[in-house]
Write a protein that holds these residues in place. Structure first.
Motif, short mmCIF file in Angstrom:
data_model
loop_
_atom_site.label_atom_id
_atom_site.label_comp_id
_atom_site.label_asym_id
_atom_site.label_seq_id
_atom_site.Cartn_x
_atom_site.Cartn_y
_atom_site.Cartn_z
N SER A 1 18.00 14.57 29.32
CA SER A 1 17.55 15.67 30.18
C SER A 1 17.21 15.11 31.56
CB SER A 1 16.33 16.36 29.58
OG SER A 1 16.69 16.99 28.38
N PRO A 2 17.37 15.91 32.59
CA PRO A 2 17.18 15.39 33.95
C PRO A 2 15.73 15.02 34.24
CG PRO A 2 17.49 17.76 33.99
CD PRO A 2 17.75 17.32 32.59
N GLU A 3 15.59 14.06 35.16
CA GLU A 3 14.29 13.62 35.65
C GLU A 3 14.15 14.11 37.08
OE1 GLU A 3 13.97 9.34 35.31
OE2 GLU A 3 15.24 9.40 33.52
N THR A 4 12.96 14.56 37.43
CA THR A 4 12.69 15.01 38.79
C THR A 4 12.55 13.80 39.71
OG1 THR A 4 11.56 16.98 37.99
CG2 THR A 4 11.06 16.30 40.23
N THR A 5 13.19 13.88 40.87
CA THR A 5 13.07 12.85 41.89
C THR A 5 12.50 13.52 43.15
OG1 THR A 5 15.28 13.19 42.81
CG2 THR A 5 15.08 11.60 40.98
N GLU A 6 12.24 12.72 44.15
CA GLU A 6 11.66 13.26 45.39
C GLU A 6 12.56 14.33 46.03
OE1 GLU A 6 10.16 11.73 49.79
OE2 GLU A 6 10.78 10.24 48.30
N HIS A 7 13.87 14.14 45.93
CA HIS A 7 14.81 15.04 46.61
C HIS A 7 15.69 15.87 45.68
CE1 HIS A 7 13.79 13.33 50.49
NE2 HIS A 7 13.90 12.14 49.95
N GLY A 8 15.47 15.77 44.37
CA GLY A 8 16.34 16.53 43.46
C GLY A 8 16.15 16.14 42.02
N LEU A 9 17.28 15.86 41.35
CA LEU A 9 17.24 15.49 39.93
C LEU A 9 18.12 14.27 39.67
CD1 LEU A 9 17.54 18.95 38.07
CD2 LEU A 9 15.48 17.57 38.41
N LEU A 10 17.74 13.50 38.66
CA LEU A 10 18.48 12.32 38.21
C LEU A 10 18.86 12.53 36.75
CD1 LEU A 10 19.38 9.29 38.37
CD2 LEU A 10 17.03 8.71 37.69
N PHE A 11 20.13 12.28 36.45
CA PHE A 11 20.64 12.36 35.09
C PHE A 11 21.06 10.96 34.66
CE2 PHE A 11 21.40 16.38 37.15
CZ PHE A 11 21.09 17.35 36.20
N ARG A 12 20.52 10.48 33.53
CA ARG A 12 20.88 9.15 33.00
C ARG A 12 21.75 9.33 31.77
NH1 ARG A 12 17.14 5.30 35.20
NH2 ARG A 12 15.29 6.34 36.02
N GLY A 13 22.91 8.68 31.80
CA GLY A 13 23.83 8.81 30.68
C GLY A 13 24.41 7.47 30.28
N PRO A 14 25.35 7.51 29.32
CA PRO A 14 25.96 6.28 28.85
C PRO A 14 26.79 5.61 29.94
CG PRO A 14 26.92 8.23 27.75
CD PRO A 14 25.83 8.70 28.66
N GLY A 15 26.25 4.54 30.52
CA GLY A 15 26.96 3.78 31.54
C GLY A 15 26.94 4.37 32.94
N LEU A 16 26.28 5.52 33.10
CA LEU A 16 26.29 6.20 34.40
C LEU A 16 24.94 6.83 34.70
CD1 LEU A 16 29.61 8.25 34.17
CD2 LEU A 16 29.27 6.17 35.48
N GLU A 17 24.64 6.94 36.00
CA GLU A 17 23.52 7.76 36.46
C GLU A 17 24.06 8.67 37.55
OE1 GLU A 17 19.71 4.76 35.80
OE2 GLU A 17 20.18 5.46 37.81
N VAL A 18 23.62 9.91 37.50
CA VAL A 18 24.04 10.90 38.50
C VAL A 18 22.78 11.42 39.19
CG1 VAL A 18 25.15 13.14 38.86
CG2 VAL A 18 26.06 11.57 37.13
N ASP A 19 22.73 11.26 40.51
CA ASP A 19 21.63 11.75 41.34
C ASP A 19 22.14 12.93 42.15
OD1 ASP A 19 19.15 10.18 41.33
OD2 ASP A 19 20.43 8.50 41.93
N VAL A 20 21.41 14.03 42.13
CA VAL A 20 21.78 15.18 42.96
C VAL A 20 20.60 15.43 43.90
CG1 VAL A 20 22.64 17.54 43.00
CG2 VAL A 20 23.07 16.11 41.00
N TRP A 21 20.87 15.37 45.19
CA TRP A 21 19.83 15.46 46.21
C TRP A 21 20.04 16.65 47.13
CZ3 TRP A 21 22.40 10.57 45.94
CH2 TRP A 21 21.62 9.53 45.45
N LEU A 22 18.90 17.10 47.65
CA LEU A 22 18.91 18.05 48.76
C LEU A 22 18.23 17.33 49.92
CD1 LEU A 22 19.33 20.79 50.10
CD2 LEU A 22 17.12 21.50 49.14
N PHE A 23 19.02 17.01 50.94
CA PHE A 23 18.48 16.41 52.16
C PHE A 23 18.23 17.56 53.12
CE2 PHE A 23 21.07 12.82 50.48
CZ PHE A 23 20.00 11.97 50.22
N ASP A 24 16.97 17.83 53.38
CA ASP A 24 16.60 18.99 54.18
C ASP A 24 16.12 18.52 55.55
OD1 ASP A 24 16.22 21.62 54.81
OD2 ASP A 24 14.24 21.74 53.88
N GLY A 25 17.06 18.26 56.42
CA GLY A 25 16.71 17.82 57.77
C GLY A 25 17.31 18.78 58.77
N ARG A 26 17.64 18.26 59.94
CA ARG A 26 18.26 19.11 60.98
C ARG A 26 19.58 19.69 60.50
NH1 ARG A 26 18.25 17.45 67.09
NH2 ARG A 26 20.42 17.15 66.52
N GLU A 27 20.30 18.90 59.71
CA GLU A 27 21.55 19.37 59.12
C GLU A 27 21.43 19.26 57.60
OE1 GLU A 27 24.99 17.51 60.84
OE2 GLU A 27 24.16 17.62 62.86
#
Length: 136
Positions: free
Chosen positions: A30-56
């Motif tokens: 199950s996903p873990e909360t990070t400062e900018h989104g969520l982290l998914f840990r799987g077999p041999g892989l990690e997937v980070d999904v971020w929201l960068f909320d700046g000027r763009e």
């Protein structure tokens, strides 16, 4: 600040739903909360999904290979891996998210691209692509 936090909460909720195939079908935790989104840990892989909320504002998805020793290796961006694996053009994985609506749309586009990438490549092949691509 309140609406910013609301958007991040909504973003995380939407990511959990859109990327649920990772923990429902692909053996990820199950996903873990990070400062900018969520982290998914799987077999041999990690997937980070971020929201960068700046000027763009931008939605970004990073995929990292994880060694047998559990050490996280190099990370490559989903749009670059998607193109390198021959899944389609980078336009299939846009990052720009100037509005709340576009932010949610990007989450679903990234999830669809990751699913297509992972369907086309076994985890070891994807890990090799990440290592080769991130190292270049």
């Amino acid at each position: 600040m309140g609406s910013e936090m609301d958007l991040l909460d909504e973003f995380r909720s939407e990511v959990e739903v859109a990327f649920s195939f990772l923990f429902e079908e692909a053996g990820f935790a199950s996903p873990e909360t990070t400062e900018h989104g969520l982290l998914f840990r799987g077999p041999g892989l990690e997937v980070d999904v971020w929201l960068f909320d700046g000027r763009e504002p931008e939605v970004a998805t990073g995929v990292a290979a994880v060694g047998a020793d559990g050490i996280r290796g190099q990370r490559a961006w989903l749009d670059e891996l998607y193109v390198a694996a021959g899944c389609g053009p980078a336009q299939d994985v846009p990052g720009s998210a100037p509005t709340r609506r576009s932010t949610i749309k990007r989450v679903h586009q990234h999830a669809a691209a990751l699913r297509r990438l992972m369907t086309g490549l076994a985890a070891p092949e994807l890990s090799q692509l990440i290592i080769r691509f991130a190292g270049s």
